[in-house]
Design an enzyme around this catalytic site. Structure first.
Site, mmCIF file in Angstrom:
data_model
loop_
_atom_site.group_PDB
_atom_site.id
_atom_site.type_symbol
_atom_site.label_atom_id
_atom_site.label_comp_id
_atom_site.label_asym_id
_atom_site.label_seq_id
_atom_site.Cartn_x
_atom_site.Cartn_y
_atom_site.Cartn_z
ATOM 1 N N SER A 609 0.849 -1.185 0.000
ATOM 2 C CA SER A 609 0.000 0.000 0.000
ATOM 3 C C SER A 609 0.893 1.247 0.000
ATOM 4 O O SER A 609 1.693 1.424 -0.915
ATOM 5 C CB SER A 609 -0.953 -0.033 1.196
ATOM 6 O OG SER A 609 -1.985 0.899 1.057
ATOM 7 N N ASP A 695 -9.622 -3.699 -5.540
ATOM 8 C CA ASP A 695 -9.083 -2.815 -4.504
ATOM 9 C C ASP A 695 -9.594 -1.397 -4.733
ATOM 10 O O ASP A 695 -9.430 -0.833 -5.823
ATOM 11 C CB ASP A 695 -7.549 -2.845 -4.559
ATOM 12 C CG ASP A 695 -6.892 -2.150 -3.381
ATOM 13 O OD1 ASP A 695 -7.584 -1.428 -2.645
ATOM 14 O OD2 ASP A 695 -5.678 -2.336 -3.205
ATOM 15 N N HIS A 727 -8.212 -4.829 -1.162
ATOM 16 C CA HIS A 727 -6.947 -4.259 -0.697
ATOM 17 C C HIS A 727 -6.169 -5.233 0.178
ATOM 18 O O HIS A 727 -4.938 -5.246 0.163
ATOM 19 C CB HIS A 727 -7.227 -2.972 0.081
ATOM 20 C CG HIS A 727 -6.007 -2.154 0.352
ATOM 21 N ND1 HIS A 727 -5.246 -1.605 -0.650
ATOM 22 C CD2 HIS A 727 -5.416 -1.787 1.514
ATOM 23 C CE1 HIS A 727 -4.244 -0.918 -0.122
ATOM 24 N NE2 HIS A 727 -4.317 -1.029 1.199
#
Length: 756
Positions: A609, A695, A727
């Site tokens: 991320s 995501d 995600h």
């Protein structure tokens, strides 16, 4: 430049390596602040395009072909994870109301099963009777149900027919009659909320789609409060739903029009108040409502002021109701003040004063205790004060004699994470705590508040995470080390390894100071994040053992932008100081190389991320230091995303990254570090980017574009896109094990430790 990448390929025979997919280049003009950019891969953003899907599927096929030789290793790692995991197991029950709630896992089943059994009634004349608060004992055979067991929800049943399954809301009404649950079967974090009668097992007609996580019942069980999101996936509205009525009758109780704020709602542990919080990354505002009047109007406690964050906890001290307010008004590392609930504008009483470098994270209030969470020395800390009926506020300032530091009964050399967990009941006489380290499996214990002054002697271990296969924590070691950044800042590093396999760390401290003869460098897995003030704290991992047992050192670079060392640590790694995050990570890598712990051909970096942004940035800054880069759901095209307020969550992110849409200096700063924008003709390490089609936090298009551009300059870059995930990756524990084994096998191959 070679078009077939055979010169850069180390994991397949050059004579049989397949040709990588080549994304078409299509003109796309982006212009801001007089800067014109042609982005030829922006067309990959169209998720509904058959051409885009075909390209992602081609990338998956190519990656699978390139890594096919690792299939046996992946299977071994999966077997190792399974062999160390007690697949059929029970969690320690937690009392809530008249029931003991616990989770059950069953060998062969992907998802947990939530269960409950009746609890003994609490005697009003003796509410502190330990018998009423002692959890049911462990079962000799965890595969068998407890006497009187009732299944609250079985994730395996709910997930039937779906490739992805996640629960975003789960609540039982105070009387134990109703279950509220909300599920996501796409991975996009939009949940469908349902209500079930736990007596009959009947699911009511109530069905509310497109909700955010975190719905809950009011104390009466007649109403459900839930949040919905706007077009950019921002939770912006709180609704009230009456059980048994159509959604069209739901009442909007709060709406946040400012695109930079999100909203959430909940209940205080005391059950006395309903709470709505509206917050941006740097500002917050809290509204409350007496829970006895759930159809009333919420009232703001303190109006929002730009840059001021605060949250509330309801406490009863000396027979009076107080708001305990954790805030940063004039206190960069936060402090806690108390104000009377019935006179919130009275001058506050400071309970926990501001101490620079000691990051106060908050306080939990119970009928019989206050629990303070804070950070000091780069590690989480917890302190507890017992509340007696005659305790007064002026006896509670911290630090002071009323407070006891919570200390885990572990070897003092371990890097420990410790805190309270699973304590829903306001009046409980004990507190459930948990502690872990890099080498110590997670332990769940009970703290007897009546014996708080006895320290560790007041702690009774209820369960330690089972690790099968003869695991012994003494076979592994952990250490805190420090690197020095270019500006002189000391950067903490956490290290864990298996004793006897890492000569550079098994010796005395001279091995880390460069005064000893240099042993053979070891493979190192270096992890980093460094955003949103998130701290990467010590924690045990069964999958990680598959690395440690092959002689790989696991290291965490606690870079600026995270929350390990106070608010200043975070402030110096965000917006226009963001580059510090990247250069800190490079400094840690150089430190480990210079000290002889590892070498560039034995070092793999990983981040996910916002940590994936870190990976992309260091790949551009110092590719010569790394053999490989593992980037999970990586935020590698930040400028494109943050420039578009129509994209999910973009406006909310401006406080974290800056606003390049309206500020040319921020635009130039972000463009200078954006991984996608700064791919150049240089030798890159091997790269594996893992993403998910659904995501909504970091769109799949970012790593897809990044890999396409890396291929232009001859980089050996692979893309793996999960087509049914979000995600957090795939759902289900077995699927998650396989996904992690896929990544670890690649990592071991890169550092040359793939052979058993």
């Amino acid at each position: 430049m070679s078009d077939d990448l055979t010169t850069a390929t180390a994991d397949t025979d050059p004579r049989t390596a397949p040709a990588p997919p080549r994304a078409a280049q299509k003109p796309h003009r982006r212009e801001h602040h007089g800067d014109v950019v042609d982005d030829p891969y922006e067309w990959l953003r169209d998720k509904e395009s058959p051409e885009v899907i075909a390209h992602l599927e081609a990338e998956n096929a190519y990656t699978e072909a390139r890594l096919a030789h690792l299939a046996p290793l992946r299977e071994r790692i999966v077997d190792e994870i399974k062999g160390r995991t007690l697949e059929t197991d029970l969690s320690i029950p937690v009392r809530e109301g008249d029931w003991w709630y616990y989770g059950r896992t069953v060998e062969g089943l992907q998802y947990g099963i939530q269960c409950r059994v009746p609890a003994a009634p609490i005697d009003p004349a003796n509410p502190m009777d330990p018998a009423a608060w002692t959890p049911p004992p462990p079962l000799p055979d965890p595969s068998q149900p407890r006497e009187g067991e009732q299944i609250v929800i079985d994730g395996n049943v709910e997930a039937e027919g779906h490739d992805f399954f996640a629960i975003g809301s789960l609540d039982v009404s105070d009387d134990g009659a109703w279950l509220l649950f909300a599920v996501d079967t796409e991975g996009d974090e939009r949940y469908t909320l349902r209500i079930r009668d736990l007596t009959t097992g009947t699911t009511l007609p109530d069905e509310i789609t497109e909700t955010a996580a975190g719905a809950f019942f009011d104390p009466s069980g007649q109403y459900v409060f839930y949040a919905t999101v706007d077009e950019s996936w921002r939770p912006d509205t709180i609704w009230r739903h009456r059980v048994g009525t159509p959604r069209s009758d739901d009442v909007q109780v709060f709406h946040e029009p400012d695109d930079s704020y999100w909203v959430g709602a909940g209940r205080t542990r005391s059950g006395r108040w309903l709470v709505i919080e509206a917050a941006s990354s740097i500002t917050s505002e809290t509204h409350v409502l007496d829970a006895a009047n759930p159809t009333g109007a919420f009232q703001v406690v303190r109006p929002r002021r730009h840059g001021i964050e605060y949250d509330l906890e309801h406490a009863v001290i000396g027979g009076r109701d107080w708001w305990l307010i954790t805030h940063n008004d004039g206190a960069p590392d936060f402090q806690i003040d108390a104000v009377p609930v019935d006179a919130p504008h009275d001058p506050p009483v400071t309970l926990v004063p501001h101490q620079p470098g000691v990051r106060v994270q908050g306080v939990d209030a119970f009928a019989h205790a206050l629990v303070l969470d804070y950070r000091a020395g780069g590690l989480p800390r917890t302190a507890i004060a017992r509340l007696e009926p005659d305790t007064t506020l002026d006896a509670l300032p911290w630090p002071g004699p009323a407070w006891r530091e919570l200390v885990a009964p572990l070897d003092g050399e371990k890097l420990v994470s410790l805190g309270t967990r699973g304590n829903p009941e306001w009046a409980q006489p004990t507190l459930r705590i948990g502690y872990t380290s890099f080498t110590e499996p997670t332990t769940v214990a009970e703290l007897d508040l009546s014996r708080l002054e006895q320290g560790p002697a007041a702690i009774t271990v209820l369960k330690q995470q089972p690790v099968l296969g003869g695991y012994t924590s003494a076979d592994y070691a952990e250490r805190r080390d420090w690197a020095v950044a270019a500006d002189g800042t000391r950067i903490p590093i956490s290290l864990v390894w298996k004793r006897g396999l890492v000569p550079s760390l098994d010796g005395d401290e001279s091995a880390m100071t460069g005064t000893a003869a240099r042993p053979q460098p070891s493979p190192v897995h270096l992890y980093g994040y460094g955003s949103y003030e998130a701290a990467i704290d010590p924690g045990f991992s069964i999958p990680r053992l598959s690395l440690l047992d092959r002689g790989v050192v696991f290291a965490i670079a606690h870079v600026r932008g995270g929350g390990e060392l106070g608010r200043a640590w975070y402030e110096n790694g965000k917006t226009t100081t963001k580059v510090n995050t990247f250069t800190d990570f490079v400094a840690v890598a150089r430190h480990l190389i210079d000290r002889g712990v590892t070498a560039p051909d034995r070092l793999v970096a990983e981040g996910g991320s916002a940590g994936g942004l870190l990976m992309g940035a260091v790949a551009n800054l110092a590719p010569e230091l790394f053999a490989g880069i593992l980037a999970d759901v990586p935020f590698v095209d930040p400028l494109t995303s943050i420039l578009d307020p129509e994209l999910p969550l973009t406006v909310i992110e401006w406080d974290e990254w800056g606003n390049p849409l309206h500020d040319p200096e921020v635009y130039a700063y972000m463009k200078a570090y954006s991984p996608y924008e700064n791919v150049t003709e240089q030798a890159y390490p091997r790269i594996l980017a893992v993403t998910s089609l659904n995501d909504t936090r970091v769109l799949y298009v970012e790593p897809a574009k990044w890999v396409a551009r890396l291929r232009e300059v001859g980089a050996d870059a692979l893309l793996k896109c999960e087509m049914e995930a979000g995600h957090g990756g795939v759902s289900g524990r077995y699927s998650a094990w396989r996904q992690r084994a896929y990544e670890l096998a690649w990592l071991l191959d890169v550092v040359g430790a793939s052979a058993e």
